[in-house]
Design a protein around this motif. Structure first.
Motif, PDB file in Angstrom:
ATOM      1  N   ILE A  87      48.668  20.482  43.046  1.00 12.81           N
ATOM      2  CA  ILE A  87      49.568  19.370  43.363  1.00 12.81           C
ATOM      3  C   ILE A  87      50.600  19.849  44.376  1.00 12.81           C
ATOM      4  CG2 ILE A  87      51.318  17.796  42.436  1.00 12.81           C
ATOM      5  CD1 ILE A  87      49.750  18.153  39.689  1.00 12.81           C
ATOM      6  N   VAL A  88      50.643  19.199  45.533  1.00 13.70           N
ATOM      7  CA  VAL A  88      51.595  19.583  46.579  1.00 13.70           C
ATOM      8  C   VAL A  88      52.433  18.353  46.903  1.00 13.70           C
ATOM      9  CG1 VAL A  88      51.850  20.773  48.785  1.00 13.70           C
ATOM     10  CG2 VAL A  88      49.738  21.061  47.483  1.00 13.70           C
ATOM     11  N   GLU A  89      53.721  18.447  46.641  1.00 14.82           N
ATOM     12  CA  GLU A  89      54.561  17.267  46.850  1.00 14.82           C
ATOM     13  C   GLU A  89      55.426  17.392  48.091  1.00 14.82           C
ATOM     14  OE1 GLU A  89      58.062  16.053  44.954  1.00 14.82           O
ATOM     15  OE2 GLU A  89      58.310  17.869  43.738  1.00 14.82           O
ATOM     16  N   GLY A  90      56.055  16.278  48.487  1.00 11.42           N
ATOM     17  CA  GLY A  90      56.862  16.258  49.711  1.00 11.42           C
ATOM     18  C   GLY A  90      58.308  15.848  49.458  1.00 11.42           C
ATOM     19  N   GLU A  91      58.761  16.014  48.207  1.00 14.23           N
ATOM     20  CA  GLU A  91      60.120  15.552  47.880  1.00 14.23           C
ATOM     21  C   GLU A  91      60.906  16.587  47.072  1.00 14.23           C
ATOM     22  OE1 GLU A  91      58.942  10.815  47.399  1.00 14.23           O
ATOM     23  OE2 GLU A  91      59.135  12.026  45.587  1.00 14.23           O
ATOM     24  N   GLU A  92      60.423  17.835  47.050  1.00 14.51           N
ATOM     25  CA  GLU A  92      61.056  18.834  46.190  1.00 14.51           C
ATOM     26  C   GLU A  92      62.483  19.118  46.617  1.00 14.51           C
ATOM     27  OE1 GLU A  92      62.325  22.576  44.415  1.00 14.51           O
ATOM     28  OE2 GLU A  92      62.141  22.165  46.557  1.00 14.51           O
ATOM     29  N   GLU A  93      62.702  19.178  47.921  1.00 12.66           N
ATOM     30  CA  GLU A  93      64.028  19.561  48.420  1.00 12.66           C
ATOM     31  C   GLU A  93      65.058  18.444  48.286  1.00 12.66           C
ATOM     32  OE1 GLU A  93      64.557  22.519  48.789  1.00 12.66           O
ATOM     33  OE2 GLU A  93      62.868  23.583  49.680  1.00 12.66           O
ATOM     34  N   ILE A  94      64.613  17.254  47.881  1.00 19.38           N
ATOM     35  CA  ILE A  94      65.588  16.197  47.589  1.00 19.38           C
ATOM     36  C   ILE A  94      65.567  15.867  46.095  1.00 19.38           C
ATOM     37  CG2 ILE A  94      65.728  15.179  49.889  1.00 19.38           C
ATOM     38  CD1 ILE A  94      63.646  13.080  48.921  1.00 19.38           C
ATOM     39  N   GLY A  95      65.085  16.823  45.287  1.00 22.87           N
ATOM     40  CA  GLY A  95      65.186  16.682  43.831  1.00 22.87           C
ATOM     41  C   GLY A  95      63.982  16.052  43.157  1.00 22.87           C
ATOM     42  N   SER A  96      62.844  15.981  43.851  1.00 21.76           N
ATOM     43  CA  SER A  96      61.598  15.462  43.256  1.00 21.76           C
ATOM     44  C   SER A  96      61.791  14.136  42.527  1.00 21.76           C
ATOM     45  CB  SER A  96      61.017  16.487  42.273  1.00 21.76           C
ATOM     46  OG  SER A  96      60.777  17.706  42.900  1.00 21.76           O
ATOM     47  N   PRO A  97      62.326  13.107  43.250  1.00 21.38           N
ATOM     48  CA  PRO A  97      62.661  11.851  42.562  1.00 21.38           C
ATOM     49  C   PRO A  97      61.469  11.151  41.919  1.00 21.38           C
ATOM     50  CG  PRO A  97      62.771  11.572  44.948  1.00 21.38           C
ATOM     51  CD  PRO A  97      62.646  13.038  44.687  1.00 21.38           C
ATOM     52  N   SER A  98      60.247  11.336  42.454  1.00 22.46           N
ATOM     53  CA  SER A  98      59.139  10.597  41.840  1.00 22.46           C
ATOM     54  C   SER A  98      58.088  11.488  41.193  1.00 22.46           C
ATOM     55  CB  SER A  98      58.497   9.633  42.853  1.00 22.46           C
ATOM     56  OG  SER A  98      58.275  10.236  44.097  1.00 22.46           O
TER      57      SER A  98
END
Ligand SMILES: [Zn+2]
Length: 456
Positions: free
Chosen positions: A139-150
């Motif tokens: 799983i590779v996400e694109g929102e980690e640096e803004i706190g993983s909102p979803s």
């Protein structure tokens, strides 16, 4: 030990490609382009891939294999903003190699971590025609640096009934002396803001003879939350703290580095009461703490101004132990302030999403990982019960039931989130080699386990 130079060169090219995409989630920039590149790399490496929308950046999922064991790998392709730009030696979105290091935004956090594992995977899979005897979900996400909102919502929706054995966390650390560190846990977080308003507008300070001052109110309220040893005074605060397990205590009995090193590195001087050379490591691993991260109000300019400010704000963050629920802690904080007569101090919760976790290092995969890290880094791995920092690991640990395993190439001079972010090339190669053998060793162990008669 060395990895084949072709393999390392390809990994460097992959990293250069990813670093060249300025996927800054804080600005919502180039996230789709980076998600597409990550998907392409996973697809080429033999994974079945998918993309799913997030609030800001998409989730990329790669899957392969089948079996009684499930490994989840979690990484992220978004990065922190590059500013201040003038402090970079070379442009941030061009991977540059100097003095045995690779520099660029995301070189470590987290593109370098992702690429090193992927290169290891390719090396392991080369020449293996058989299907992987375990299930691997990447799983590779694109929102980690803004706190993983979803992230939590996405995992619940996409993997409602999935159980996993191991979650290979997005990073692991290498200390200043080159020893790999395996992280088994993280602290939770509660971030809040306290505001006190005592008048419609700033007043002449002579009125301080009759009106209270919001900064005095806040200072009193904040000082009622903690004592000089760092112990938090909020009623009920420690009720749900999960005490350190005996194995976690064993791992912290002898600190793996001296307190003086940390003091020299950070310039930190004043220790909390009760913290010393023998206890500091336990505090870092296990103790919740309350930090005042900002205190604002009144006049901060040059010279004197005789003003009675009408408002003030204090910003606080708690690092929480496993077992503590940030939402519950915010309620206890409110009740504590009310009880002490600070009903006029407004409480706003800024972040109550991250719960602390701590996994059992007795899991066979952790032992295998530790042995392989020692082999590749040439130094025994340190198994650390918990980072002093936080990460959104609880969905993986609580929902999937996975053991957390944080191993990787983030060295203690990597300048994460800062100018000149970097990795050490030798450690990049070590991590590729480690990854290749870790994927293989898991196949070995799992393959053997599934042939053994079961007792149930
Ligand atoms: Zn980061």
């Amino acid at each position: 030990m060395r990895m084949p130079s072709e393999l390392v060169a390809e990994a460097k090219r992959n990293l250069a490609d990813l670093v060249s995409i300025p996927s800054v989630s804080a600005r919502g920039q180039s996230l789709d382009a980076c998600a597409d590149k990550v998907e392409e790399l996973l697809l080429e490496a033999g994974f079945e891939t998918e993309q799913h929308p997030g609030d800001v950046g998409r989730f990329v999922v790669g899957e392969t294999g089948e079996g009684p064991f499930t490994l989840i790998i979690y990484n992220h392709y978004d990065v922190q903003p590059e500013d201040p730009l003038d402090l970079w030696t070379d442009p941030p979105f061009v991977l540059s190699e100097r003095g045995g290091r690779l520099y660029g935004r995301g070189a470590a956090d987290d593109k370098g971590e992702f690429v090193s594992r992927l290169a290891g995977w390719r090396s392991f899979r080369a020449g293996h025609a058989w299907p992987l005897p375990y299930r691997l979900i990447w799983i590779v996400e694109g929102e980690e640096e803004i706190g993983s909102p979803s992230l939590t919502r996405f995992l619940q929706k996409r993997f409602p009934d999935t159980k996993a054995d191991l979650c290979w966390w997005e990073y692991g650390e290498v200390d200043r002396t080159g020893r790999p560190i395996i992280l088994m846990g993280f602290k939770g977080v509660l971030a809040v803001e306290l505001e006190c308003r005592t008048a419609r507008a700033d007043l002449h300070s002579s009125l301080g003879a009759i009106f209270d001052n919001p900064l005095w109110r806040l200072a009193s309220a904040v000082s009622a939350l903690r004592d000089a040893s760092g112990r938090i005074l909020i009623e009920g605060f420690y009720d749900d703290v999960m005490p350190p397990e005996p194995y976690s205590r064993d791992l912290t009995a002898a600190p793996p580095f001296p307190l003086e090193d940390l003091q020299a590195e950070t310039g930190g001087r004043r220790l909390l009461e009760g913290v010393d050379a023998t206890t500091f490591y336990e505090h870092l691993n296990f103790e919740p703490c309350l930090n005042v991260n900002g205190f604002h109000g009144g006049y901060g300019g040059e010279g004197a101004k005789t003003v009675l400010p009408c408002t003030g704000v204090a910003k606080l963050d708690f690092r929480l132990a496993p077992g503590q629920n940030p939402v519950r802690i915010a309620e206890l904080l409110r009740a504590h302030l009310d009880k002490l007569g600070f009903g006029d101090v407004e409480l706003r919760v800024l972040d109550a999403e991250v719960l602390g976790v701590r996994s059992d290092p007795a899991h066979a995969a952790v032992g295998i990982g530790a042995a392989l890290l020692e082999k590749w880094f040439g130094r025994p791995a340190i198994i650390q019960p918990s980072s002093a920092a936080s990460g959104l690991a609880h969905p993986f640990v609580h929902m999937f039931g996975a053991t957390l395993f944080g191993a990787g190439l983030t060295h203690h001079g990597a300048m994460l989130h800062s100018p000149d972010e970097n990795i050490i090339v030798e450690q990049f190669e070590n991590t590729i080699g480690f990854s290749a053998e870790f994927f293989a060793a898991l196949a070995d162990v799992v393959g053997k386990q599934s042939q053994e008669p079961r007792n149930d």
